[in-house]
Design a protein around this motif. Structure first.
Motif, PDB file in Angstrom:
ATOM      1  N   GLY A   1       0.789  -1.225   0.000  1.00  0.00           N
ATOM      2  CA  GLY A   1       0.000   0.000   0.000  1.00  0.00           C
ATOM      3  C   GLY A   1       0.817   1.268   0.000  1.00  0.00           C
ATOM      4  O   GLY A   1       0.347   2.311  -0.445  1.00  0.00           O
ATOM      5  N   ASN A   2       2.035   1.206   0.487  1.00  0.00           N
ATOM      6  CA  ASN A   2       2.883   2.406   0.549  1.00  0.00           C
ATOM      7  C   ASN A   2       3.945   2.432  -0.553  1.00  0.00           C
ATOM      8  O   ASN A   2       4.925   3.155  -0.451  1.00  0.00           O
ATOM      9  CB  ASN A   2       3.547   2.510   1.923  1.00  0.00           C
ATOM     10  N   ASP A   3       3.728   1.679  -1.616  1.00  0.00           N
ATOM     11  CA  ASP A   3       4.670   1.605  -2.734  1.00  0.00           C
ATOM     12  C   ASP A   3       4.604   2.911  -3.532  1.00  0.00           C
ATOM     13  O   ASP A   3       3.615   3.198  -4.183  1.00  0.00           O
ATOM     14  CB  ASP A   3       4.305   0.415  -3.618  1.00  0.00           C
ATOM     15  N   LEU A  53     -13.779  -5.456   0.131  1.00  0.00           N
ATOM     16  CA  LEU A  53     -14.334  -6.677  -0.442  1.00  0.00           C
ATOM     17  C   LEU A  53     -14.337  -7.808   0.582  1.00  0.00           C
ATOM     18  O   LEU A  53     -15.326  -8.531   0.729  1.00  0.00           O
ATOM     19  CB  LEU A  53     -13.550  -7.084  -1.697  1.00  0.00           C
ATOM     20  N   SER A  54     -13.252  -7.954   1.307  1.00  0.00           N
ATOM     21  CA  SER A  54     -13.161  -8.994   2.330  1.00  0.00           C
ATOM     22  C   SER A  54     -14.258  -8.816   3.377  1.00  0.00           C
ATOM     23  O   SER A  54     -14.957  -9.779   3.734  1.00  0.00           O
ATOM     24  CB  SER A  54     -11.784  -8.948   2.993  1.00  0.00           C
ATOM     25  N   ASP A  55     -14.423  -7.593   3.852  1.00  0.00           N
ATOM     26  CA  ASP A  55     -15.463  -7.314   4.854  1.00  0.00           C
ATOM     27  C   ASP A  55     -16.850  -7.591   4.286  1.00  0.00           C
ATOM     28  O   ASP A  55     -17.700  -8.193   4.955  1.00  0.00           O
ATOM     29  CB  ASP A  55     -15.388  -5.862   5.324  1.00  0.00           C
ATOM     30  N   TYR A  88     -13.997   4.528  -7.311  1.00  0.00           N
ATOM     31  CA  TYR A  88     -12.648   4.278  -7.829  1.00  0.00           C
ATOM     32  C   TYR A  88     -12.689   4.350  -9.354  1.00  0.00           C
ATOM     33  O   TYR A  88     -12.571   3.348 -10.046  1.00  0.00           O
ATOM     34  CB  TYR A  88     -12.129   2.920  -7.369  1.00  0.00           C
ATOM     35  N   SER A  89     -12.815   5.547  -9.872  1.00  0.00           N
ATOM     36  CA  SER A  89     -13.014   5.701 -11.317  1.00  0.00           C
ATOM     37  C   SER A  89     -11.795   6.257 -12.054  1.00  0.00           C
ATOM     38  O   SER A  89     -11.874   6.516 -13.246  1.00  0.00           O
ATOM     39  CB  SER A  89     -14.227   6.603 -11.571  1.00  0.00           C
ATOM     40  N   ASN A 112      -7.251  -0.884  -0.032  1.00  0.00           N
ATOM     41  CA  ASN A 112      -8.551  -0.476   0.518  1.00  0.00           C
ATOM     42  C   ASN A 112      -9.696  -1.253  -0.130  1.00  0.00           C
ATOM     43  O   ASN A 112     -10.629  -1.678   0.545  1.00  0.00           O
ATOM     44  CB  ASN A 112      -8.773   1.028   0.330  1.00  0.00           C
ATOM     45  N   ILE A 113      -9.631  -1.436  -1.439  1.00  0.00           N
ATOM     46  CA  ILE A 113     -10.676  -2.177  -2.162  1.00  0.00           C
ATOM     47  C   ILE A 113     -10.725  -3.622  -1.671  1.00  0.00           C
ATOM     48  O   ILE A 113     -11.804  -4.171  -1.416  1.00  0.00           O
ATOM     49  CB  ILE A 113     -10.428  -2.114  -3.685  1.00  0.00           C
TER      50      ILE A 113
END
Length: 111
Positions: free
Chosen positions: A46-48, A64-66, A92-93, A59-60
């Motif tokens: 995530g911090n790349d 999705l997991s939740d 997320y467009s 985040n997506i």
């Protein structure tokens, strides 16, 4: 499976997203057990800084997991799940762009 193959190859060619593929297929004494089983993982950092959308990917995937947990535990309906999915698609467009590779001669490649 065709859709999956196409998706993975397309994702690998996007500039803004990067991932590491980890395949665990080597076992002690070449014996697969419940603790040591064949698997593959995609890791998105995530911090790349080289891949600015990786944090969005994280985040997506968390969302999705939740949402899958909520759907499978009957906390939300399929209609609610689909609504959440559609809101995420709208949110997320930002477009992704293709990686570009220079055409190099064999000598340039060997350098």
């Amino acid at each position: 499976m065709r859709d999956f193959v196409l998706f993975m190859y397309e994702l690998a060619m996007k500039k803004e997203i990067g991932f590491k593929i980890i395949v665990e297929d080597k076992f002690p004494n070449d014996i697969e057990t419940d603790e040591n089983n064949w698997n593959a993982k995609l890791v998105f950092y995530g911090n790349d800084k080289e891949h600015p959308f990786n944090s969005d990917v994280c985040n997506i995937l968390k969302e999705l997991s939740d949402n899958l947990f909520d759907l499978e535990s009957y906390s939300i309906t399929k209609e609610q799940f689909d609504s959440i999915k559609n809101k995420s698609v709208e949110y997320y467009s930002l477009p992704l762009t293709q990686k570009e590779f220079e055409d190099l001669s064999r000598d340039e490649i060997l350098k």
